[in-house]
Design a protein around this motif. Structure first.
Motif, short mmCIF file in Angstrom:
data_model
loop_
_atom_site.label_atom_id
_atom_site.label_comp_id
_atom_site.label_asym_id
_atom_site.label_seq_id
_atom_site.Cartn_x
_atom_site.Cartn_y
_atom_site.Cartn_z
N ASP A 2 0.84 -1.20 0.00
CA ASP A 2 0.00 0.00 0.00
C ASP A 2 0.88 1.25 0.00
O ASP A 2 1.76 1.40 0.86
CB ASP A 2 -0.89 -0.03 1.25
CG ASP A 2 -1.86 1.14 1.30
OD1 ASP A 2 -1.81 1.99 0.38
OD2 ASP A 2 -2.67 1.20 2.24
N PRO A 3 0.68 2.18 -0.96
CA PRO A 3 1.51 3.41 -0.99
C PRO A 3 1.48 4.20 0.31
O PRO A 3 2.45 4.86 0.66
CB PRO A 3 0.89 4.22 -2.14
CG PRO A 3 0.19 3.22 -3.00
CD PRO A 3 -0.28 2.13 -2.08
N ASP A 4 0.35 4.13 1.03
CA ASP A 4 0.23 4.89 2.29
C ASP A 4 1.26 4.47 3.32
O ASP A 4 1.63 5.26 4.20
CB ASP A 4 -1.18 4.70 2.88
CG ASP A 4 -2.25 5.41 2.06
OD1 ASP A 4 -1.87 6.26 1.22
OD2 ASP A 4 -3.44 5.12 2.24
N SER A 5 1.76 3.23 3.22
CA SER A 5 2.73 2.75 4.21
C SER A 5 4.08 3.45 4.07
O SER A 5 4.94 3.35 4.95
CB SER A 5 2.91 1.23 4.09
OG SER A 5 3.50 0.88 2.86
N TYR A 6 4.29 4.16 2.93
CA TYR A 6 5.56 4.87 2.71
C TYR A 6 5.46 6.37 3.01
O TYR A 6 6.48 7.06 3.04
CB TYR A 6 6.04 4.67 1.27
CG TYR A 6 6.30 3.22 0.93
CD1 TYR A 6 7.44 2.58 1.38
CD2 TYR A 6 5.37 2.49 0.19
CE1 TYR A 6 7.68 1.25 1.09
CE2 TYR A 6 5.59 1.16 -0.11
CZ TYR A 6 6.74 0.54 0.35
OH TYR A 6 6.96 -0.78 0.07
N LEU A 7 4.24 6.87 3.23
CA LEU A 7 4.07 8.32 3.43
C LEU A 7 4.75 8.81 4.70
O LEU A 7 5.33 9.90 4.73
CB LEU A 7 2.57 8.66 3.47
CG LEU A 7 1.83 8.55 2.12
CD1 LEU A 7 0.34 8.82 2.31
CD2 LEU A 7 2.42 9.52 1.10
N ASN A 8 4.67 8.01 5.78
CA ASN A 8 5.33 8.41 7.02
C ASN A 8 6.84 8.50 6.86
O ASN A 8 7.49 9.39 7.43
CB ASN A 8 4.99 7.43 8.14
CG ASN A 8 3.59 7.64 8.69
OD1 ASN A 8 3.05 8.73 8.61
ND2 ASN A 8 3.00 6.60 9.25
N ASN A 9 7.41 7.57 6.06
CA ASN A 9 8.86 7.61 5.81
C ASN A 9 9.26 8.86 5.03
O ASN A 9 10.30 9.47 5.31
CB ASN A 9 9.28 6.36 5.02
CG ASN A 9 9.07 5.08 5.79
OD1 ASN A 9 9.66 4.87 6.84
ND2 ASN A 9 8.19 4.22 5.29
N ILE A 10 8.42 9.25 4.07
CA ILE A 10 8.68 10.47 3.30
C ILE A 10 8.63 11.69 4.21
O ILE A 10 9.48 12.59 4.13
CB ILE A 10 7.66 10.61 2.14
CG1 ILE A 10 7.87 9.48 1.13
CG2 ILE A 10 7.79 11.97 1.46
CD1 ILE A 10 6.77 9.38 0.08
N THR A 11 7.64 11.70 5.11
CA THR A 11 7.50 12.83 6.04
C THR A 11 8.71 12.93 6.98
O THR A 11 9.23 14.02 7.22
CB THR A 11 6.21 12.69 6.87
OG1 THR A 11 5.11 12.50 5.98
CG2 THR A 11 5.97 13.91 7.73
#
Length: 522
Positions: free
Chosen positions: A373-382
């Motif tokens: 799921d792409p959402d699982s990478y959003l926190n890492n980007i932040t």
């Protein structure tokens, strides 16, 4: 007056005077641009598996211990190769390491992308670490040795900025590529999305090796070797590009350094060398290389280097115990949220990861699908974005002495409480905020220590000492990633008590360090 000016140009000039005459211009821009892929490659080598792991664990059936070993194996390669790379860089030169190291590292990263099982992936990531260790440490010395006192303090700002940008690119690349379902077969070999991701991550290493072909050897290194003829040629080349003038108009005609002039011997001018002469020259370089290491074990360098080694060991063990596991933690939190889990605290996440091997096939299949799921990478980007912004805010302030003198100890003290507070977090949002601030502060601390080391140690020791500092940090990474799964299986509180203790030790060592970053290079 004209005669006096002419006499001044005939007087031998030291490195700082000679490099100042070259100014700052097109050459410096090109050398900084060439360093970007090398610094990015180091980030990719150290961290790419962190983003690959949530996907690869399903294909390779990885246990929590396997994950710890995969994180550790790259650093193990770096540790083993540190001293040989340092010896090569301080005797043969900076440029050959940057060229050959870049290409070799790119080759082994491509080989890692072809891996079909855990053993193959471990082996190639080990060789990746073995090779990338050299170019990363060398590029720091290389950049420092092409800049004078006026611009040198900004070099570590640039290095830290590149590392932060690399740390930002990696989760963005993960977000764009890893959720894409890729599966194809070549002969009996299967290739999935995470393998394509690893193949793409080889690009910075290959580009770094290519770009450094067009750059000269470090003039400061050549002077320390007694090769004044080549050093002057290198400085004239910089002058020509920066000032848009002819090489002959470079005002410095002679260079001086404590090393005797051996330009003719080192250039091999005159008749061609016999095989025996070439062997004798290589043997002499080898003996000289060991003589260069002797000052490292005497005052004043021994005491200060031991402080730096111990400090870096503790802080990198802490920071990588959090950083390398963060993508896995966020992927697990995202999966647990989606599956409707009541408890998504750090303790629940750690327990879930520790018991992942006991899940049935259907549960594994569902969770593996959620890891894409792409959402699982959003926190890492932040987290990476906050790190980059924090770096841009803090490092310009390092020009003020009150900041540069105290930032290391202040940040390490704050980080003791930040890493401990992770034990109490209950949601992915709070985990992201606390870990982002923690990793940003720790990244600034690590860059500050390396910046101090560049000016503390003389040219013929500099790369070796930088490699040893990084080696102790990597020993911390290996130890941390092998011990963390053990602490996770003991209890939830155990890893956090351990990390707080290490941070406290790092803080105590930082109280005794103080360096002037504008002093001349020795």
């Amino acid at each position: 007056m004209a005669d006096r000016a002419k006499d001044n140009t005939d007087e031998p000039a030291d490195f700082e005077t000679a490099i100042a005459e070259c100014g700052f211009g097109l050459f410096n821009v090109f050398i900084l641009c060439s360093a970007v892929p090398c610094l990015t490659a180091m980030v990719f080598s150290a961290s790419a598996l962190s983003y690959v792991m949530p996907s690869a664990e399903c294909d390779l059936d990885l246990s929590i211990v396997d994950k710890g070993m995969l994180h550790a194996v790259t650093y193990a390669g770096m540790i083993i190769s540190a001293v040989p790379w340092g010896f090569i860089a301080d005797t043969i030169g900076r440029r050959p390491v940057l060229i050959s190291g870049g290409w070799l590292d790119g080759f082994f990263v491509l080989c890692a992308s072809l891996s079909q099982n855990t053993a193959q992936l471990m082996a190639f990531k080990f060789f990746d670490g073995l090779i990338i260790c050299g170019p990363f440490a060398v590029v720091v010395s290389y950049l420092a040795e092409f800049h004078g006192k006026k611009h040198r303090p900004y070099i570590m700002l640039f290095v830290g900025l590149c590392v932060s940008i690399g740390s930002m690119i990696l989760p963005l690349l993960s977000y764009l590529l890893l959720p894409v379902p890729i599966l194809f077969t070549v002969s009996s070999m299967k290739f999935r999305t995470w393998q394509v991701f690893l193949a793409v991550s080889s690009a910075p290493s290959l580009l770094s090796g290519f770009l450094h072909i067009f750059l000269p050897e470090s003039p400061k290194f050549l002077m320390s070797q007694g090769n004044y003829k080549k050093a002057l040629d290198s400085l004239q080349r910089i002058y020509k590009l920066n000032k848009r003038k002819s090489r002959e108009s470079y005002p410095i005609k002679h260079l001086t350094d404590p090393t005797p002039d051996r330009s003719d011997d080192l250039d091999g001018t005159g008749r061609p060398s016999t095989l025996q002469e070439r062997f004798s020259r290589a043997q002499s370089k080898f003996i000289d290389g060991f003589k260069q290491l002797k000052p490292m074990f005497s005052s004043p360098y021994l005491a200060i280097s031991l402080q730096v080694y111990c400090l870096h060991f503790c802080q990198i063990m802490c920071v990588n115990s959090v950083r390398l596991w963060l993508p896995q933690i966020f992927a697990t939190m995202n999966a647990m949220d989606t599956l409707g889990a009541n408890d998504t605290s750090m303790c629940a996440v750690l327990e879930h990861n520790a018991n992942a091997k006991s899940m049935d096939e259907e549960e594994k299949r569902v969770e593996c699908a959620l890891h894409h799921d792409p959402d699982s990478y959003l926190n890492n980007i932040t987290v990476a974005g906050i790190g980059l912004v924090g770096f841009l805010i803090i490092f310009p302030l390092m020009r003020f002495q009150v900041v540069s003198n105290h930032i290391l100890k202040v940040f390490l003290f704050i980080c003791i409480f930040l890493v401990g507070s992770l034990y109490f977090v209950k949601t992915s949002l709070v985990t992201m905020m606390v870990s982002a601030v923690y990793l940003t502060m720790m990244g600034i601390c690590a860059t500050t220590i390396i910046g101090m080391s560049v000016v503390i140690f003389p040219t013929l020791m500099r790369t070796m000492v930088l490699l040893l500092i990084m080696t102790f940090g990597r020993l911390g990474s290996v130890s941390g990633n092998m011990l963390l799964p053990v602490f996770m299986q003991l209890s939830c509180l155990a890893p956090f008590l351990w990390l707080c203790s290490l941070m406290s030790i790092a803080f105590l060592f930082s109280l005794f360090l103080k360096v002037d970053d504008e002093q001349s290079l020795n």
